[in-house]
Design an enzyme around this catalytic site. Structure first.
Site, PDB file in Angstrom:
ATOM      1  N   GLY A 128       0.840  -1.200   0.000  1.00 48.64           N
ATOM      2  CA  GLY A 128       0.000   0.000   0.000  1.00 48.64           C
ATOM      3  C   GLY A 128       0.869   1.241   0.000  1.00 48.64           C
ATOM      4  O   GLY A 128       2.090   1.156   0.193  1.00 48.64           O
ATOM      5  N   LYS A 129       0.312   2.364  -0.261  1.00 53.21           N
ATOM      6  CA  LYS A 129       1.043   3.641  -0.184  1.00 53.21           C
ATOM      7  C   LYS A 129       0.022   4.759  -0.130  1.00 53.21           C
ATOM      8  O   LYS A 129      -1.081   4.624  -0.667  1.00 53.21           O
ATOM      9  CB  LYS A 129       1.930   3.821  -1.422  1.00 53.21           C
ATOM     10  CG  LYS A 129       3.091   4.739  -1.203  1.00 53.21           C
ATOM     11  CD  LYS A 129       4.243   4.011  -0.540  1.00 53.21           C
ATOM     12  CE  LYS A 129       5.458   4.881  -0.341  1.00 53.21           C
ATOM     13  NZ  LYS A 129       6.620   4.088   0.056  1.00 53.21           N
TER      14      LYS A 129
END
Ligand code: NAD
Length: 422
Positions: free
Chosen positions: A110-111
């Site tokens: 994720g980011k």
């Protein structure tokens, strides 16, 4: 066949997709899996209304992208920068999926981030913005859902604001939702040096498989920040001769070898922690990429080794401490010249493995000593290096391609095992 392929105008996302498709094709990955893994599970955009110190309200845009949760909770940083957008977050989220997979830790990728200029904001403005952002992404993050961490322009302070906000919303302490927290508040001893320790471990393992003694290697390191300085320290403690170091103030060279402890003492005294005025080496005016050495660690910038300087590189081996320090064009030149490159998402994975250690300690409420932390980190890094080295030797491919293929394979296997109802 190409019907399953996405295209992107954002350069980072374009590169991330092309790297994935290239490796997936070489592995002969099933077309359906290519279609699934070429897309993110979730791309969230939130507005972040923030009261500024003058009483006005500014509405920032924030993002959280979850590329994959096939293996476990999504994991990846939160960035504060004017250039942050949803495509950049997706590209970086995808890279996190492969990095966590290769590292063998139980996470997906994720980011996230906020498009803002934190350098022009006061602490109070940043605190209000961070707390609102945490509340707005709260429905999709969680200890077993998505575990953010620091990235560009965020650190322990932002993680504390995030954790405190979510803990108040849940009316209980929630230490496992964010990593990169200060040691005094559910953080882990060892995290500061973890990335550099991991980078140096890859350097030492590379020398070992090549049959070289650390003492025979002349080493140059670009960047003397968090990653570069600890890489230098561990390499010098292992006996390597560090002939060149650099930071934003210039390049420092000594054919006899640089005393890295002295360089540490120097930056501790400097108000901005820089090497300016360091007397333990000569200041030279050439690009450190072309320094006379055997092993080069680029630990500062992306694109440091590019088509303009790759042919002038004297090192035989590169271990990538920074993210993307070698451009794809330079990679081809290095390959032609027989330079071995240990890729970034293997070499600098000590950071995310360290985050996993913090999460594991927070879940159990039992904290390890720094020594335990480092021993476990070394063990994992050595195993991961061997996995990629053996894969690349067995298939006669570059380590970068081997790392991608091993990483994608694990995610593909679990995705297949679980089916598409994810
Ligand atoms: P940092 O800000 O602590 O240090 C960066 C260093 O690079 C500083 O010494 C700075 O002076 C130097 N630098 C900047 N411009 C330079 C130039 N033009 N020439 C030479 N040196 C220059 O950053 P960091 O945390 O050490 O991160 C370095 C790289 O590693 C980044 O690409 C980052 O994304 C990556 N990375 C960091 C971590 C981590 O845990 N810190 C984990 C994975 C990847």
């Amino acid at each position: 066949m190409s019907g399953t392929r996405r295209t992107a105008t954002n350069v980072l996302l374009h590169t991330a997709l092309e790297n994935f498709y290239g490796a997936a094709e070489e592995m002969r990955l099933d077309e359906n899996l290519i279609a699934v893994l070429g897309n993110s599970e979730r791309r969230l955009e939130v507005s972040v209304p923030t009261e500024m110190d003058d009483g006005s309200i500014k509405v920032f845009k924030g993002y959280r992208v979850q590329h994959s949760s096939a293996i476990g909770p999504s994991k990846g940083g939160i960035r504060y920068h004017p250039d942050v957008d949803v495509d950049e977050c997706e590209a970086l989220a995808m890279l996190m999926t492969w990095k966590c997979s290769l590292a063998g830790i139980p996470y997906g990728g994720g980011k996230g981030g906020i498009s803002c200029d934190p350098l022009t904001m006061s602490m109070k403005e940043k605190e209000r913005m961070s707390r609102t952002f945490a509340a707005r992404i709260a429905p999709i993050i969680g200890t077993w859902r998505d575990v953010p961490a620091p990235d560009v322009n965020t650190g322990g302070q932002e993680m504390v604001w995030f954790m405190d906000t979510i803990s108040k919303m849940h009316a209980q302490v929630e230490p496992g939702i964010f990593t990169g927290k200060p040691i005094s508040y559910w953080g882990a001893k060892g995290r500061t040096a973890a990335t550099g320790y991991g980078v140096a471990t890859c350097g030492l393992e590379l020398l070992k498989v090549l049959g070289k003694e650390p003492a025979s290697a002349r080493v140059a390191i670009q960047g003397f920040g968090n990653v570069g300085s600890y890489t230098a320290l561990v390499m010098s403690e292992a006996g390597a001769k560090i002939v060149a170091i650099s930071d934003v103030t210039g390049v420092y060279y000594s054919a006899k070898g640089i005393d890295i402890k002295k360089a540490f003492e120097h930056i501790e005294k400097h108000p901005k922690k820089l090497l300016e005025g360091f007397a333990g080496a000569d200041k030279v005016d050439y690009d450190i990429v072309t320094a006379d050495c055997d092993l080069f660690f680029p630990c500062a910038l992306e694109g440091a080794v590019n088509e303009k300087n790759a042919d002038k590189l004297k090192a035989k081996w590169i271990v990538e401490g920074a993210n993307a320090p070698v451009t794809p064009e330079a990679d081809k030149i290095l390959d032609k010249n027989g330079v071995i490159v240990v890729p970034d998402f293997l070499a600098n994975s000590g950071g995310v493995i360290g985050s996993y250690f913090e999460w594991a300690q927070d879940l159990s409420g039992y904290f390890w000593t720094e020594d335990e932390y480092n021993q476990r980190l070394m063990h994992i890094m050595k195993g991961n290096f061997k996995l990629v080295w053996d894969y690349s030797q067995g298939k006669k491919i570059k380590m970068r391609r081997a790392a991608f293929m091993a990483a994608i394979q694990r995610v593909a296997d679990v995705t297949k095992l679980r089916g598409n109802f994810l």
